[in-house]
Each structure stands twice: as C-alpha cells, then as structure tokens.
Write a protein that holds these residues in place. Structure first.
Motif, PDB file in Angstrom:
ATOM      1  N   GLY A 510       0.800  -1.214   0.000  1.00 25.42           N
ATOM      2  CA  GLY A 510       0.000   0.000   0.000  1.00 25.42           C
ATOM      3  C   GLY A 510       0.829   1.257   0.000  1.00 25.42           C
ATOM      4  N   GLU A 511       2.151   1.103  -0.065  1.00 24.83           N
ATOM      5  CA  GLU A 511       3.037   2.261  -0.181  1.00 24.83           C
ATOM      6  C   GLU A 511       3.189   2.623  -1.659  1.00 24.83           C
ATOM      7  OE1 GLU A 511       4.449   3.776   2.504  1.00 24.83           O
ATOM      8  OE2 GLU A 511       3.516   2.340   3.878  1.00 24.83           O
ATOM      9  N   ILE A 512       3.217   3.916  -1.943  1.00 25.12           N
ATOM     10  CA  ILE A 512       3.459   4.402  -3.304  1.00 25.12           C
ATOM     11  C   ILE A 512       4.782   5.166  -3.284  1.00 25.12           C
ATOM     12  CG2 ILE A 512       2.605   5.831  -5.195  1.00 25.12           C
ATOM     13  CD1 ILE A 512      -0.211   5.431  -4.081  1.00 25.12           C
ATOM     14  N   PHE A 513       5.773   4.600  -3.956  1.00 26.73           N
ATOM     15  CA  PHE A 513       7.095   5.232  -3.992  1.00 26.73           C
ATOM     16  C   PHE A 513       7.243   6.033  -5.282  1.00 26.73           C
ATOM     17  CE2 PHE A 513       7.637   1.631  -1.149  1.00 26.73           C
ATOM     18  CZ  PHE A 513       8.365   2.185  -0.102  1.00 26.73           C
ATOM     19  N   THR A 524       9.516  11.978  -3.518  1.00 25.13           N
ATOM     20  CA  THR A 524       8.723  12.244  -2.320  1.00 25.13           C
ATOM     21  C   THR A 524       9.400  11.549  -1.151  1.00 25.13           C
ATOM     22  OG1 THR A 524       7.316  10.316  -2.788  1.00 25.13           O
ATOM     23  CG2 THR A 524       6.588  12.455  -3.626  1.00 25.13           C
ATOM     24  N   GLU A 525       9.162  12.043   0.049  1.00 17.93           N
ATOM     25  CA  GLU A 525       9.942  11.615   1.216  1.00 17.93           C
ATOM     26  C   GLU A 525       9.756  10.130   1.528  1.00 17.93           C
ATOM     27  OE1 GLU A 525      10.744  12.867   5.888  1.00 17.93           O
ATOM     28  OE2 GLU A 525       9.027  13.703   4.792  1.00 17.93           O
ATOM     29  N   MET A 551       3.786  10.261   0.265  1.00 13.33           N
ATOM     30  CA  MET A 551       2.593   9.945  -0.524  1.00 13.33           C
ATOM     31  C   MET A 551       1.582   9.238   0.381  1.00 13.33           C
ATOM     32  SD  MET A 551       2.660  10.876  -3.767  1.00 13.33           S
ATOM     33  CE  MET A 551       1.694   9.715  -4.743  1.00 13.33           C
ATOM     34  N   PRO A 552       0.283   9.313   0.027  1.00 12.40           N
ATOM     35  CA  PRO A 552      -0.722   8.627   0.854  1.00 12.40           C
ATOM     36  C   PRO A 552      -0.494   7.125   0.869  1.00 12.40           C
ATOM     37  CG  PRO A 552      -1.756  10.176  -0.659  1.00 12.40           C
ATOM     38  CD  PRO A 552      -0.328  10.063  -1.077  1.00 12.40           C
ATOM     39  N   GLN A 553      -0.834   6.515   1.986  1.00 13.67           N
ATOM     40  CA  GLN A 553      -0.776   5.065   2.126  1.00 13.67           C
ATOM     41  C   GLN A 553      -2.152   4.503   1.780  1.00 13.67           C
ATOM     42  OE1 GLN A 553      -0.409   3.167   6.148  1.00 13.67           O
ATOM     43  NE2 GLN A 553       1.652   2.654   5.467  1.00 13.67           N
ATOM     44  N   ILE A 554      -2.203   3.572   0.832  1.00 15.36           N
ATOM     45  CA  ILE A 554      -3.480   3.048   0.340  1.00 15.36           C
ATOM     46  C   ILE A 554      -3.686   1.642   0.910  1.00 15.36           C
ATOM     47  CG2 ILE A 554      -4.898   2.602  -1.695  1.00 15.36           C
ATOM     48  CD1 ILE A 554      -4.061   5.516  -1.367  1.00 15.36           C
TER      49      ILE A 554
END
Length: 809
Positions: A510-513, A524-525, A551-554
C-alpha cells in the motif's frame, strides 16, 4: 378488591417463547465467546452482555415481562458502547447493533402479552410504538446499506498548499495507438480521448461482442488488455491464443493458436498482454555502446509477440497471424534454454513481453514457495528481428550478460520480474519491478546478491542490460511483498513550479514510492522505520523498512480487535477471537511457527493491474483490495503430513507449500468468520484518486458490490457496495472519466475523476479482471471502450467475451 393480573394468551406465550429462545441462544453464544475473548485479553463487553441476554431469554420463555426489561437494558447499554468503539461509521455500527435491534423489535412486540405488562394500556402502546420505531430504523439502515462507503469524500481530504505547477499536457500530441500494456511505454493507462464524457456516458451501448471459445477453468484466468493498432484490435486468451479483430465491428481477421502444452503448465494460465513492433517507427533501444554490434536490418512487416505458458516467445506477422520469418526457429524462441530443470508450472511468463526499442524484454512468474532450487528469475532481452539473445540480467552473475555456457544455467532461485517492466526511450533504460528470492517466506539461505535487488525497482541499460540503479521497497522480504505492477513514468510536480522525471511504483504494502528515474533517488519523502526483528532461527530480518511518507498510504491501517467485523455480533465475536489468537505486532510481523498475520496481505493492496494517471488533472487513480490473511511456518516433518491431509496432488501457491531446501514449509489462509465473511471492516476494495500536486487523497470510495457473492458462499443478488477485492487496473480519459472492470460483480463502470461518483455502469455476462482498452477508430472516428470478460476469481461463472462499447451513431 383489585383484579388479578391477566394471564398471557396462548399465542402470546408461544410467541414470547420463540423470542426467548432466540435471545437465550444469542446470549449463550455471546457469553461463551465473551469468556474466550476475555481470557485472550479482549473486550469485556461480550461476557456480561451474553449472560444478561441469557437471563432475558429464560424469563421470556416464562412469559415474564422482566425479560423484556433486562433485554432493554442490554440494548441501551450497547448503543453507547458501539458508538464508542466504531464512531458513526455505518458498517461497524451495523455489525454491533443490527441483530440486537432486530431482537429488540421482536421483544417489544412480545411485551404487551407478558405477565406484568399485559394489563397496562400504556405499555402496550409504548411497546408497539417502540417496535415501529425500530422497524423504521432497520428499514432505513437496509436502504442506507446500498450507498457506497466514502473514506474520503471529494473536497473533504487533507488540504495542502496550492501548487502552481503548470500542466503542459496536450492531448493532440498523445494520439498514439494502444501498443503495449499501459497503452504507451510510460505505462500511464491514460486514453487522451474526450468523445465519451461524464454528460453522455449514460448513452454507451454494446457496439460488438466477440467470443474466443477459450474458457478459463482450473486456475486459468482471462486478464488480457487487447492492443489497438490502427483499425485492428489484437487480443490474447488464457491459453495464449491470439486474435486479430476489426476495430469497428469485432469481425475476426485471423486467429493463431500456439497449442500450448497444458500438461506443462497445469495452472496459472493467463495472457495479460502482447507486444507490437513496427520497424518503420521503432528506434533502437538506445545508442549502441562503442564497439557494440549495430542493430540488424528491420523486417518488412510489423510483428506481434506473445509468450506462452509452455515457455515460448513467438513472433507473428501482424497482418496474417503466421509465424514471422527470420525470428528464432520458425518464428519461436524457446525460453527454457539456459534455465536448467523446470518442473511443469514452475515458470510462466504471464505478463507478456515488453518492447524496448528493438529489444523484447521477457521476465517470468516463478511459482511461489516451492523450493530454493526453482528456475531463475533472469530477465532477458531478445532482438525483435532475429530473436537472438541480446542480453540477460542474472542476479547471480553480476556483470555477465551472456547466456550460460553449455551444461550450465542461469542462477536458480533468484528474484523474478513477473509484472510488466517499463521502457524509457529518452534515458535508454528499462525499469524492472522485481520479486524476492524463492521461497518467498523464508530467507535464511539467500545470498547478498539476491537480497540487494529483491522487491526493488531495478534500472537497466536497455541496450546492454547493465545495472544503472536500484531502489528497494522492502528489505530482506519474507512477506511476499514482490513488486506487483509496472513502474509508471511521469513528470511529477515538484511543488516548486517544476517537474521531475519520475517513476511511480505501487506495492502490495500500500506504499506508493516516487523516485527520480534518472538516478533512483526519492522524489517524495521516504523514511526508514524500525520494525520487529524476532524471526525464525537462521533468519536475518532487517531492523528497518522503507515507508513512503511523502505519498498517501493506500491500505487498512494497523489492525486492532475493535477493527474486526462481522455481519452480526456473533461472527464479529468470532473474528475478535481469531484476531486475539494470532500473532500480530504491526507491519512486518515476522513469520512464525505460530499462526501470525502478515499485514498487508501477501495478495497485496495494489496488484498487477497497475494505476492510471489523468494527465489533464495530474491525478493518480488507484484500485486496491483489503483482505486479512494468516500464515504459519511449519517444521519440515509436518509438511508432508499436512499436505497428505489436504488432498493436494501437485504444486500450487495455495494451501500447504513445501519450501523445499529450507527447514520449513508454510500454510496460508484467509481470515474469515464461519460465514465466510472477511474479518476486517469494509470496504474490502476501494478506488482512490490522489492529487499529485498536493500529494493528498482527493477522494476514496468503495469499489464493487456483493451482488454475486454472499455469506456461506450464497449469492445475495443485492448490489450492496461493500467494496470487494479487485484485479485489473483503471483507465482515465481526457474527458474526466475513469473506466473500470475488475470487481467481483459483473459490470463495466465509469466514474467521474473529479468527484468519484459512479456515473454509469453496464452489466457484463460474466465478471472481468482486466484493464479496459480505450481508443478512437481511425476509420470512423468513433471512441470505443473494450473489455475482456472471462470470469472473476471469486465467482464461479466463466465466459469468453470481448465486448466493445460506444455511443450510438
């Protein structure tokens, strides 16, 4: 002398007894389960409530009005407890209050006929009024259940400072055909067409339907997104058959059947994409290095390429469907060359080849968790004209890009690339989304070379295969967090009025790198956070893991007992007990000899369908699934015994898996109640829009309904939008629409990209799980939305449909 209290009528006694039995049984179950939960350190609510309900039920059996008063107390106490635990979120509240409200209505109807209440007019009127109120509330709740779940409503997300980065996108400069997975090499799955709009999408209708005759059974799945080249649509099927169809009518032009050896690939047959090569338009992969061999002469006619489940790379003449002359051996390259022993089903290039200039990039899916001695995860590049090996990226032979010497093979058990790579013509790079070394769930045997590139974006020189940079998304991955989707190239707003050439990579976590595609540095950080390290003997877990905090965590957040769900308090209690019985220490809970929760699930939040970017609005569209799994590491002596008991007859990724060559095996399963209902709060699948300028969620909602599913496997037929796990990806268009088909129910849907509202849907004969194809016919100027519908993973119906939708003439 006062009149004695009236005795309840026979009907009142019978009705009260029935209600009493229901209340008593419910109470007994809650008390028993509540005691178990309390012993596990769980909620104190269930045990006393269960005891009181049991007392209430026994009193109702005797037609005693005190049973109603006791039940009323239980219900009144439950309301504030439910709000305290669940807030005002509908589905968590419904799980806690729905059944008890129904029982409260039945008790209220029984009250006027009970001893101690039957002679009082006020009680009769009040009880009936209360029953009416409860009935209205239940009906209202049932109606509300058909509303989507909004986690973030449009305009209600976190606000960020305005970004004045100009959007220089011009649709007129992006009219290319759909030539590969993701449409164009950048992989954005964006269709720059605006004929179909939010205002007229409701007029869409079926333009044509084609039947392939290839049905996906026994683990096979239809996950194909067709290509569109000029006025021809090219599609492939689970058994790697290829069809050429007229774009405006769906009429068959030609068919090619590779006659895949089904015995070689007994399961996991799928064909996600084809590759297309037009030598008149495709430049070389990159300028040839000094002293390197120049590219051979191009063939006369364009070609299509398909990989097969029995390990072949096939080139076809795009005009005729015949084997392409001059490619490999009679149009075929045998991917088993150099792989050593391959057990049937252990290697399968499911995602198809990717064209990188005049190179074909081929990775492959390696069956999870079978052995340390599985086929290599090598990624190879073949000359698109001759089929000759151009280079190989073999983790175990750093710096060596040739085929193995005779009698040798590529390094076995290395990280594979089963999802779709991405090609960057400007930088001359190929970006690989890698998996981890086999087996997935134990890594005590892994080499430093394997650990270095597992679960990573690896940038290679497209001409030579030499590594340029590596960005890792999970260190020493023993959770099966291999990268499941293609890296997407996009010029990312930097917040300062400029743009950075970036790669956007979604993950199962769910992380967007977001990294700079020139050097692999985060745009992004990204921070390293400490995680548990108490692993199995022989393991070497990383003390930290990377999190993309910029970034938002999905995904679902950390799991808690309060976050467990059920249709009723009964199965919710089952899920609470199950959660308390499992080991869980948050993200990256180490694999254990006890049942443990790998969260997010190894099935992923985001998967192979990838994402879409609305280039007009700088909006990233993501679909995800939210399911809870459990796993257990098995001592070697237990593996064969449990395999025999399970009745498993061959290799597969489900049930008990052997992990041969390690001290352990593994078993995994979904965490559900006895009704087969997932144990976490809905939604179980979502669609999210992320504003790339603010890097915040613009809206997020449930995706899909339970119409084709239901408790205990019984189809409900009710389109309740709980949100369901989904496969396949979205496609955004220049007019502000998002098309999606990949839910468990049988629909093609269109959403408004700015609001997230579902503005149209059309039923399909069976479910789909592929990304739609959207194009404009060069002959008629008509815009089409094409979907393949072969059946969803969770529903039994299967089909062989390719369907095109368009506006009426």
């Amino acid at each position: 002398m006062a009149n004695p209290p009236a005795s309840p009528s026979r009907f009142a006694r019978i009705y009260a007894a029935i209600v009493g039995i229901l209340v008593a049984l419910t109470g007994a179950y809650l008390a028993h389960g509540g005691w178990q939960l309390l012993q596990l350190g769980g909620s104190l609510y269930y045990l006393p409530v269960g005891v009181l309900m049991l007392i209430s039920g026994l009193l109702l059996l005797r037609a005693d009005a005190r049973g109603a008063w006791v039940y009323g107390f239980v219900f009144l106490v439950t309301i504030p407890w439910a709000v305290w635990e669940a807030g005002l979120n509908f589905w968590p509240l419904a799980a806690r209050l729905g059944l008890l409200a129904l029982l409260a209505m039945l008790v209220a109807l029984a009250l006027p006929g009970l001893r101690g209440a039957s002679s009082t007019d006020g009680i009769r009127l009040g009880a009936r009024a209360l029953a009416g109120v409860l009935l209205v509330g239940l009906l209202g709740a049932f109606a509300y259940a058909f509303q989507p779940i909004w986690m973030v409503k449009p305009g209600k997300g976190e606000q960020a400072a305005a970004d004045t980065t100009p959007n220089a996108y011009k649709a007129s400069e992006d009219r290319a055909d759909w030539t590969g997975y993701g449409r164009t090499p950048d992989g954005t799955q964006f269709a720059p067409f605006d004929q179909i709009t939010p205002e007229n999408v409701s007029k869409l209708q079926v333009a044509w339907t084609f039947r392939t005759g290839d049905f996906a059974y026994g683990g096979a799945e239809n996950q194909n997104t067709p290509l569109q080249i000029g006025n021809v649509v090219y599609a492939c099927t689970p058994t790697n058959q290829v069809f050429a169809l007229k774009a405006d009518t769906g009429e068959q032009i030609w068919k090619f059947d590779p006659k895949v050896n089904a015995g070689y690939s007994p399961s996991w047959q799928r064909c996600r994409s084809l590759a297309y090569f037009d030598p008149a338009k495709a430049p070389a992969a990159a300028p040839a290095a000094e002293g390197a061999e120049s590219a051979p002469a191009a063939p006369v006619s364009p070609r299509l390429y398909v990989t097969t489940a029995d390990m072949r790379l096939i080139a076809l003449d795009a005009a005729t469907g015949n084997f392409a002359e001059g490619f490999g051996e009679n149009g075929q390259v045998f991917l088993a060359d150099g792989m050593g022993q391959v057990i049937p089903g252990f290697y399968n290039p499911t995602s198809g080849p990717v064209l990188a200039g005049d190179r074909l990039i081929v990775g492959g899916w390696v069956m999870d968790n079978q052995s340390v001695d599985e086929p290599s995860g090598v990624v190879r590049a073949f000359d698109a004209v001759t089929g000759k090996l151009a280079w190989a990226w073999d983790v175990g032979r750093p710096g060596v890009h040739t085929a193995p010497a005779p009698g040798e093979h590529y390094t076995r058990g290395t990280p594979n690339t089963w999802a779709v790579p991405t090609y960057d013509a400007e930088l001359g790079q190929v970006y690989l989304p890698t998996g981890n070394g086999t087996p997935d769930m134990y890594g005590g045997h892994r080499t430093p070379e394997t650990d270095r590139v597992s679960s990573s974006i690896v940038a290679l020189d497209a001409r030579t295969g030499a590594e340029r940079w590596v960005f890792q998304t999970a260190h020493h991955d023993v959770w099966d967090y291999d990268l499941p989707s293609k890296p997407v190239m996009y010029d990312f707003p930097d917040g300062k009025g400029g743009r950075v050439p970036a790669i956007i990579q979604t993950t199962k976590r769910g992380e967007i790198f977001v990294v700079d595609r020139r050097n692999g540095k985060p745009v992004t950080e990204v921070v390293e956070k400490p995680v548990p390290t108490e692993g199995l003997p022989g393991e070497k877990l990383s003390p930290t893991q990377p999190y993309s905090v910029g970034m938002p965590q999905i995904r679902q957040g950390d799991l808690t007992e309060q976050g467990m769900w059920g249709i009723t308090p009964l199965d919710q209690l089952q899920c609470r007990i199950a959660f308390r019985q499992l080991e869980y220490t948050g993200d990256f809970t180490p694999p254990s000899l006890n049942w443990y929760i790998p969260h997010p699930s190894p099935f992923g939040t985001m998967n192979w369908g990838g994402v879409s970017i609305d280039k007009v609005n700088d909006t990233l569209i993501v679909n995800d699934m939210r399911i809870m799994m459990k796993g257990k590491i098995l001592p070697r002596e237990s593996v064969n015994e449990l395999t025999a008991k399970s009745g498993k007859t061959g290799p597969g990724v489900g049930g008990v898996v052997p992990m041969e060559g390690t001290p352990y095996g593994l078993v995994r399963a979904m965490v559900t109640s006895s009704l087969g209902v997932p144990c976490t709060n809905p939604p179980f699948g979502a669609l999210t829009a992320i504003d790339l300028k603010t890097r915040q969620i613009a809206w997020q909602r449930s995706l899909g309904t339970v119409k084709e599913l239901g408790p205990a496997g019984i189809r409900t037929g009710m389109p309740i939008p709980l949100g369901m796990p989904s496969l396949g990806g979205p496609v955004a268009t220049a007019s502000g629409l998002v098309f999606y088909t990949g839910t468990a129910d049988y629909y093609l849907r269109a959403f408004d990209v700015k609001t997230g509202e579902e503005v149209w849907k059309s039923p399909l004969p069976v479910g789909g799980q592929s990304t739609p194809l959207v194009f404009v016919s060069p002959d008629t100027g008509k815009q089409y939305v094409v979907v393949t519908a072969g059946g969803g993973r969770t529903a039994p119906a299967r089909g062989d449909y390719i369907m095109a939708f368009a506006l009426p003439d």
